[in-house]
Design an enzyme around this catalytic site. Sequence first.
Site, PDB file in Angstrom:
ATOM      1  N   THR A  72      10.760   2.306   9.488  1.00  0.00           N
ATOM      2  CA  THR A  72      10.347   1.557   8.944  1.00  0.00           C
ATOM      3  C   THR A  72      11.178   2.395   7.321  1.00  0.00           C
ATOM      4  O   THR A  72      11.850   3.593   6.935  1.00  0.00           O
ATOM      5  CB  THR A  72       9.022   1.413   8.405  1.00  0.00           C
ATOM      6  OG1 THR A  72       8.501   1.026   9.355  1.00  0.00           O
ATOM      7  CG2 THR A  72       8.578   2.095   6.881  1.00  0.00           C
TER       8      THR A  72
HETATM    9  C1  LIG Z   1       5.218  -2.253   8.377  1.00  0.00           C
HETATM   10  C2  LIG Z   1       6.789  -3.641   8.820  1.00  0.00           C
HETATM   11  O1  LIG Z   1       6.361  -3.794   9.651  1.00  0.00           O
HETATM   12  N1  LIG Z   1       6.251  -4.948   8.340  1.00  0.00           N
HETATM   13  C3  LIG Z   1       5.787  -3.326   7.917  1.00  0.00           C
HETATM   14  C4  LIG Z   1       6.417  -3.496   6.616  1.00  0.00           C
HETATM   15  O2  LIG Z   1       5.708  -1.908   6.530  1.00  0.00           O
HETATM   16  C5  LIG Z   1       4.438  -2.242   6.762  1.00  0.00           C
HETATM   17  C6  LIG Z   1       3.791  -0.673   7.042  1.00  0.00           C
HETATM   18  O3  LIG Z   1       4.520   0.356   7.826  1.00  0.00           O
HETATM   19  C7  LIG Z   1       3.998  -2.202   8.315  1.00  0.00           C
HETATM   20  O4  LIG Z   1       2.679  -2.261   8.458  1.00  0.00           O
HETATM   21  C8  LIG Z   1       4.466  -3.763   8.490  1.00  0.00           C
HETATM   22  O5  LIG Z   1       3.960  -4.100   9.702  1.00  0.00           O
END
Ligand SMILES: CC(=O)N[C@H]1CO[C@H](CO)[C@@H](O)[C@@H]1O
Length: 413
Positions: free
Chosen positions: A360
Amino acid sequence: MDSDTELNFASRRSPVVCLHGCVASSQPLASNVGLDVLKRGGNAADAAVAIAAALAVTEPFSTGPGGDAFCLFYSKNMGEIRGINGSGRSPRAQTLDFFESRGYTAEAPPSPYDALNITVPGAPACWCDTVQLFGSHKLSLQEVLSGAVELAEVGFPVAEVAAHHWAKWVAALRDDGKELGGDLLIDGHAPKSGQVFRNPSLAQTLREIGERGKPAFYQGRVAQAIVDVINQNGGVMTLDDLSSHDSEVVTPISTEYKGVRLWEPPPNSQGLAALLLLNILENFPLKDASHNSADYVHIHVEAVRLALTDARSYLGDPNHVTVPLGTLLDKSYSRQRAQLISMERAMKEVDPGLTTGSDTVYFCVIDSEGNACSFVNSTYLGFGSGLVPKDCGFSLQTPQPRHKNLDSSPHWG
Ligand SMILES: CC(=O)N[C@H]1CO[C@H](CO)[C@@H](O)[C@@H]1O
Ligand SMILES: *[C@@H]1O[C@H](CO)[C@@H](O)[C@H](O)[C@H]1NC(C)=O
Ligand SMILES: *[C@@H]1O[C@H](CO)[C@@H](O)[C@H](O)[C@H]1NC(C)=O
């Protein structure tokens, strides 16, 4: 050695410390785009969105408009922190009955790369709302996104670490039925370090978001392309799922660690994990264990295992599950958890503590007025599902799974 001349610092790069605003991201080209926005009069929120879009260009395996985002903004003026929940839901048609009719069960769910695992991308709405709610209003959304548009249009030399992750996740873009994955490759291959990568489709998508805001993504050609590629691959997302999406303003959660308060977005974000971790670490005399010594690393590893096990067991959508935040964030609970850490050996297994039931990208910006913006944006697994909507220049995310144990973790993203 004379202690005055000894370099008591473990990294080879000095931290960047500056007077009139600061930007930290995983990619220098993206940080530069954020700095430009600050210099043009934008504030921390404007710069954060500029960086989010620039990272979608330079690190498309980690983040992009096909993913989710969470934002926290500290307003110097108001002295308060507010957040935006930029995550999206699964398609309305995906009921339990639907999954059963396709032969899936809780024990045998769809694979991570299945089109059924794609949720509505929340990032683009989060970008628009961050600029609208927290931005300086001195720059338009179009101006905020222009740096990213230019990077995508003109191209950029792919960084070494980016090239590594690109190649690592390239299979996700090449599977059967994913003929559009080539939009994120060069002649079917991941770009090499230093190779110039252009993404004119993403430039166009970002330009349209800049001009028309949310409708440019959640209605019209981009929405149609998303629905098409998902449905061609066995998913059931509809135009209505996309057009009915919106982000929500949320109140952050926090904990105090040795006199410093740390803020995170509330569940369904994973921010809770960081708070649980600090609450556990607080019980150890870390200063006595020298940096990166065996004890120091051991304590951190064990604490992360405990915190993530709880996060994965209890985190969920607060509209559907009760997350026992009060109990989990209680300092006496973390003291109990900390007692499970032995300095003699690693824990064999890690169980959740309650009986109730590549990466991420992260970046942050502080501007000259003292506002601060903290941003997480990701597609979860590298390239997410690997499905690329036609002529859009990005891949669609998979949501975060809820694993019972940490060993099955594919990749935190
Ligand atoms: C995280 C993401 O994958 N889309 C993501 C954006 O970031 C958040 C935090 O890591 C994730 O939970 C979400 O799924
Ligand atoms: C965040 O958004 C998701 C998806 O739209 C929603 O399901 C969830 O309930 C929201 N969470 C909070 C805390 O607002
Ligand atoms: C895929 O979706 C199913 C059903 O929603 C879920 O149970 C499973 O955990 C998901 N897998 C991943 C890896 O996200």
